[in-house]
Each structure stands twice: as structure tokens, then as C-alpha cells.
Design an enzyme around this catalytic site. Structure first.
Site, PDB file in Angstrom:
ATOM      1  N   LYS A  21     -66.704 -31.276 -92.540  1.00 36.83           N
ATOM      2  CA  LYS A  21     -67.620 -31.880 -93.531  1.00 36.83           C
ATOM      3  C   LYS A  21     -68.827 -30.983 -93.753  1.00 36.83           C
ATOM      4  O   LYS A  21     -69.146 -30.114 -92.920  1.00 36.83           O
ATOM      5  CB  LYS A  21     -68.091 -33.258 -93.074  1.00 36.83           C
ATOM      6  CG  LYS A  21     -68.833 -33.302 -91.722  1.00 36.83           C
ATOM      7  CD  LYS A  21     -70.330 -32.965 -91.759  1.00 36.83           C
ATOM      8  CE  LYS A  21     -70.992 -33.011 -90.391  1.00 36.83           C
ATOM      9  NZ  LYS A  21     -72.292 -32.350 -90.303  1.00 36.83           N
ATOM     10  N   GLY A  71     -66.439 -29.782 -86.763  1.00 44.35           N
ATOM     11  CA  GLY A  71     -65.037 -29.464 -86.469  1.00 44.35           C
ATOM     12  C   GLY A  71     -64.512 -30.238 -85.272  1.00 44.35           C
ATOM     13  O   GLY A  71     -63.415 -30.808 -85.318  1.00 44.35           O
ATOM     14  N   ALA A  82     -69.519 -25.621 -83.283  1.00 45.26           N
ATOM     15  CA  ALA A  82     -70.949 -25.989 -83.225  1.00 45.26           C
ATOM     16  C   ALA A  82     -71.709 -25.392 -84.396  1.00 45.26           C
ATOM     17  O   ALA A  82     -72.761 -24.787 -84.251  1.00 45.26           O
ATOM     18  CB  ALA A  82     -71.562 -25.535 -81.889  1.00 45.26           C
ATOM     19  N   PRO A  88     -65.438 -23.157 -87.669  1.00 45.27           N
ATOM     20  CA  PRO A  88     -66.297 -22.555 -86.644  1.00 45.27           C
ATOM     21  C   PRO A  88     -66.919 -23.617 -85.733  1.00 45.27           C
ATOM     22  O   PRO A  88     -67.163 -24.744 -86.154  1.00 45.27           O
ATOM     23  CB  PRO A  88     -67.360 -21.808 -87.452  1.00 45.27           C
ATOM     24  CG  PRO A  88     -67.262 -22.312 -88.841  1.00 45.27           C
ATOM     25  CD  PRO A  88     -65.880 -22.854 -89.029  1.00 45.27           C
ATOM     26  N   ASP A 146     -70.660 -38.294 -85.696  1.00 45.93           N
ATOM     27  CA  ASP A 146     -70.000 -37.836 -86.928  1.00 45.93           C
ATOM     28  C   ASP A 146     -68.572 -38.360 -87.053  1.00 45.93           C
ATOM     29  O   ASP A 146     -67.958 -38.237 -88.110  1.00 45.93           O
ATOM     30  CB  ASP A 146     -69.909 -36.298 -86.939  1.00 45.93           C
ATOM     31  CG  ASP A 146     -71.255 -35.640 -87.212  1.00 45.93           C
ATOM     32  OD1 ASP A 146     -72.147 -36.298 -87.780  1.00 45.93           O
ATOM     33  OD2 ASP A 146     -71.394 -34.449 -86.851  1.00 45.93           O
TER      34      ASP A 146
HETATM   35  O1  C5P Z   1     -73.130 -38.386 -81.232  1.00 41.26           O
HETATM   36  P1  C5P Z   1     -72.989 -36.984 -80.738  1.00 41.26           P
HETATM   37  O2  C5P Z   1     -72.543 -36.927 -79.299  1.00 41.26           O
HETATM   38  O3  C5P Z   1     -72.160 -36.106 -81.608  1.00 41.26           O
HETATM   39  O4  C5P Z   1     -74.438 -36.365 -80.796  1.00 41.26           O
HETATM   40  C1  C5P Z   1     -74.813 -35.203 -80.109  1.00 41.26           C
HETATM   41  C2  C5P Z   1     -76.288 -35.241 -79.832  1.00 41.26           C
HETATM   42  O5  C5P Z   1     -77.017 -35.171 -81.058  1.00 41.26           O
HETATM   43  C3  C5P Z   1     -76.740 -36.539 -79.195  1.00 41.26           C
HETATM   44  O6  C5P Z   1     -76.686 -36.446 -77.796  1.00 41.26           O
HETATM   45  C4  C5P Z   1     -78.154 -36.675 -79.673  1.00 41.26           C
HETATM   46  O7  C5P Z   1     -78.995 -35.881 -78.867  1.00 41.26           O
HETATM   47  C5  C5P Z   1     -78.137 -36.031 -81.038  1.00 41.26           C
HETATM   48  N1  C5P Z   1     -78.010 -37.016 -82.154  1.00 41.26           N
HETATM   49  C6  C5P Z   1     -79.093 -37.814 -82.456  1.00 41.26           C
HETATM   50  N2  C5P Z   1     -79.015 -38.723 -83.469  1.00 41.26           N
HETATM   51  C7  C5P Z   1     -77.878 -38.828 -84.203  1.00 41.26           C
HETATM   52  C8  C5P Z   1     -76.768 -38.009 -83.919  1.00 41.26           C
HETATM   53  C9  C5P Z   1     -76.872 -37.107 -82.871  1.00 41.26           C
HETATM   54  O8  C5P Z   1     -80.140 -37.729 -81.803  1.00 41.26           O
HETATM   55  N3  C5P Z   1     -77.831 -39.716 -85.220  1.00 41.26           N
END
Ligand code: C5P
Length: 320
Positions: free
Chosen positions: A9, A102, A97, A95, A137
């Protein structure tokens, strides 16, 4: 054996509108699904889940808690603790991160492949609930939609029609990956430093990116063409609240964007928490020729940027 495309995305606009008690951030964002995809296949085995990586354009060394394996374990735990092991095979094209989700797309595809392998019918609301447990995501990527207005920490997905016609999307991924967690932490540090001043240092004012996301959602809901979206790009350029935080961690993003905009003559946006920049074109041919021009001009100093061209695409139902 069955297989799936795990499509990535971009965020066309991303407003961060607050911090939640659980440490996540409240978002207002327009997500659009790309054609660019990893390939994932699965085969049931007698015991144990495994993830193998096929030779592909992008090297990848999965950890034991890779999102693909976590998706299978989560579904087994929720629906059938006796379900047999699965061997997944992943070919990486997106790619890592890079702000393109991905890994989250792989997780969404793994959920569907595991359900198929185990003969589990997953209702839409259950899929989205499981998806949200895998990452912020993942709900958008698990929803069979072209685009959506995404709110909450990512769990509320309001589907939108994608633009009519094939938009060319030129992606420029600058350097190695960036951790989403680190970028949000940098955002929080900046927010603390400037609060309650608004629009400090000439940057976008608070709430502007979220407003732009809602405006864009209204435009897409009315049924927009590729040209409408390309014209909207200048209003979306500064509609990613994670820009300053990404640049704080990856300073050359700012200079790369300046060079790209000078060469391409169009706005360059940041996807998610970066480090992928992108520009929109009214056709994939136009994006392809712009990409060729960038690749053949070493004087531009873009050696650290990997240039790719893709488009927005609807996930075909038969691939799920
Ligand atoms: O949800 P996910 O594990 O993909 O998110 C990775 C990190 O990004 C989370 O640990 C958080 O620190 C941050 N994040 C956030 N708010 C969001 C999405 C992600 O703070 N809405």
C-alpha cells in the site's frame, strides 16, 4: 498447494491526531493498494509451521516470530488448535520496512491461505479482528478494497473506490528500512517539543493532514479519475504528519525529495513512516519514462534510492 499475491500500500495522506493510552497513535489516513506484491504460497505438513524464502528480487531472513507465522498461529489458536502445520514459501518483491506495509500484506495473505488450507470459512468481521491483532496496517490489507479511509490505530477501514484508470506510481525507496515504532517515537518527541505551538517552523498546522485525508476520501467517493488524483497530489504533498519524524531519522530524505521534485517537476509524497517517496502519473507509461530518466542520470545523486514503478490495483478475488 495454494498461493496468493500480498499487495503493498501507500498512504496518500496520513494525519496523526493523538496518542492513545495504549501507546499507539490515532490516525486519519487514506490508504491505496498497490499492484506491487510479494508472493506467498502454503502447503500443509505433518507438524510445525515453517517459513521458507524463495529466491526473489529482495533478500529476506525471517525471524521465528515473522508475521506470516504469527498469522497462522493466531488463526489456529482462535479456530482449530489441532490444525496441521503449514509450510509457507515467500518471494519478496516489496522492500522491507519501507512504509509500504509489505510484512503486513504478507500477514493478511497468510491469514487467508491458512484459512483455506484448514477449510475454515472466515467471516469478514472475524478476519478484520484477527488482522488488527497482527498489526495496525493489517486490517486494511486484509480487507478486499482498493482504497479506504483508515482511522483509529488502523482497525477502522471505511472502503473507498480506487481512482478510475491506471495511475502510474513511481516509488523511490531511500536507503535501508526505517522502524515504524522509531518514527512514531520521533513524532511523539517532536509533538512534545512544539506543543502547544501550532504550525511551528512553517510546517503544516496540526490537523491539516487529517483534513486533507478526509477531503481526498470525499474526492475518491465521488469517483475520481487518474488525472483528478494526479492534480490532487500537490495538496497531499504535506499531508503526512510523519514527514518531520522520518526526516529526523533519515535526513537525506529531504534532499532526495528536493532533487526528485526538481527533476520530475511534480510533488513527491512520503508513504507511511517512510523511507519510500512517491510521485503520481496519469499512466504507467508516463511513470516508466520518468523512472528511466532518473535511473540514467547519475549526476542526480540518487544512488541510495531504488526506483520502481507500479500502479493502484484491485486485489482479484481469485487470488485470495
Ligand atoms: O501495529 P504495528 O505493530 O504495525 O505498529 C508498529 C509500531 O508503530 C507500534 O509498536 C507503535 O509504536 C507504532 N504505531 C503507533 N500508532 C499506530 C500504528 C503504529 O504508534 N497507529
Amino acid at each position: 498447494m495454494s498461493d496468493a499475491l500480498a499487495r503493498a500500500k501507500v498512504n496518500l495522506a496520513l494525519g496523526v491526531v493523538g496518542r492513545r493510552p495504549d501507546g499507539y497513535h490515532e490516525l486519519v489516513s487514506v490508504f491505496a493498494r498497490l499492484d506491487l506484491a510479494d508472493r506467498l504460497s502454503v502447503e500443509p505438513v505433518a507438524d510445525g509451521d515453517r517459513l521458507e524464502v524463495a529466491d526473489g528480487p529482495i533478500a529476506y531472513r525471517p525471524a521465528d516470530d515473522d508475521l506470516v507465522l504469527r498469522a497462522a498461529r493466531l488463526l489456529r489458536q482462535a479456530r482449530d488448535p489441532q490444525a496441521p502445520g503449514l509450510t509457507f514459501r515467500l518471494e519478496k518483491h516489496v522492500p522491507l520496512a519501507a512504509g509500504l506495509a509489505g510484512g503486513s500484506a504478507d500477514a493478511a495473505a497468510a491469514l487467508d491461505l491458512a484459512a483455506r488450507a484448514w477449510g475454515i470459512a472466515l467471516a469478514e468481521d472475524e478476519r478484520l479482528t484477527l488482522a488488527a491483532r497482527l498489526g495496525s496496517d493489517v486490517p486494511f490489507l486484509a480487507a478486499d478494497v482498493d482504497a479506504a479511509l483508515v482511522t483509529g490505530r488502523g482497525e477502522h477501514v471505511a472502503p473507498l473506490p480506487g481512482p478510475l484508470g491506471p495511475v502510474g506510481v513511481l516509488l523511490a525507496t531511500v536507503g535501508a528500512g526505517l522502524s515504524t515504532r522509531d518514527v512514531f517515537a520521533a513524532w511523539a518527541a517532536t509533538a512534545d517539543a512544539v506543543a502547544p505551538a501550532s504550525g511551528a517552523a512553517g510546517g503544516p498546522s496540526p490537523g491539516q493532514a487529517a483534513d486533507r485525508a478526509r477531503e481526498l476520501a470525499a474526492l475518491l467517493a465521488r469517483g475520481s479519475s487518474a488525472t483528478d488524483l494526479v492534480l490532487a497530489a500537490s495538496r497531499l504533498r504535506d499531508a503526512n504528519d510523519l514527514w518531520a519524524a522520518s526526516v529526523a531519522l533519515r535526513p537525506d530524505l529531504a534532499e532526495t525529495r528536493r532533487r526528485l521534485e526538481a527533476r520530475l517537476g511534480r510533488p513527491v509524497l512520503l508513504s507511511g513512516s517512510g523511507p519510500t517517496l512517491f510521485a503520481l502519473y496519469p499512466s504507467t507509461e508516463a511513470a516508466d519514462s520518468a523512472a528511466d530518466a532518473l535511473r540514467s542520470d547519475p549526476a542526480l545523486g540518487l544512488a541510495r534510492a531504488v526506483i520502481r514503478v507500479t500502479t493502484f490495483r484491485r486485489t482479484p478475488r481469485e487470488a485470495r
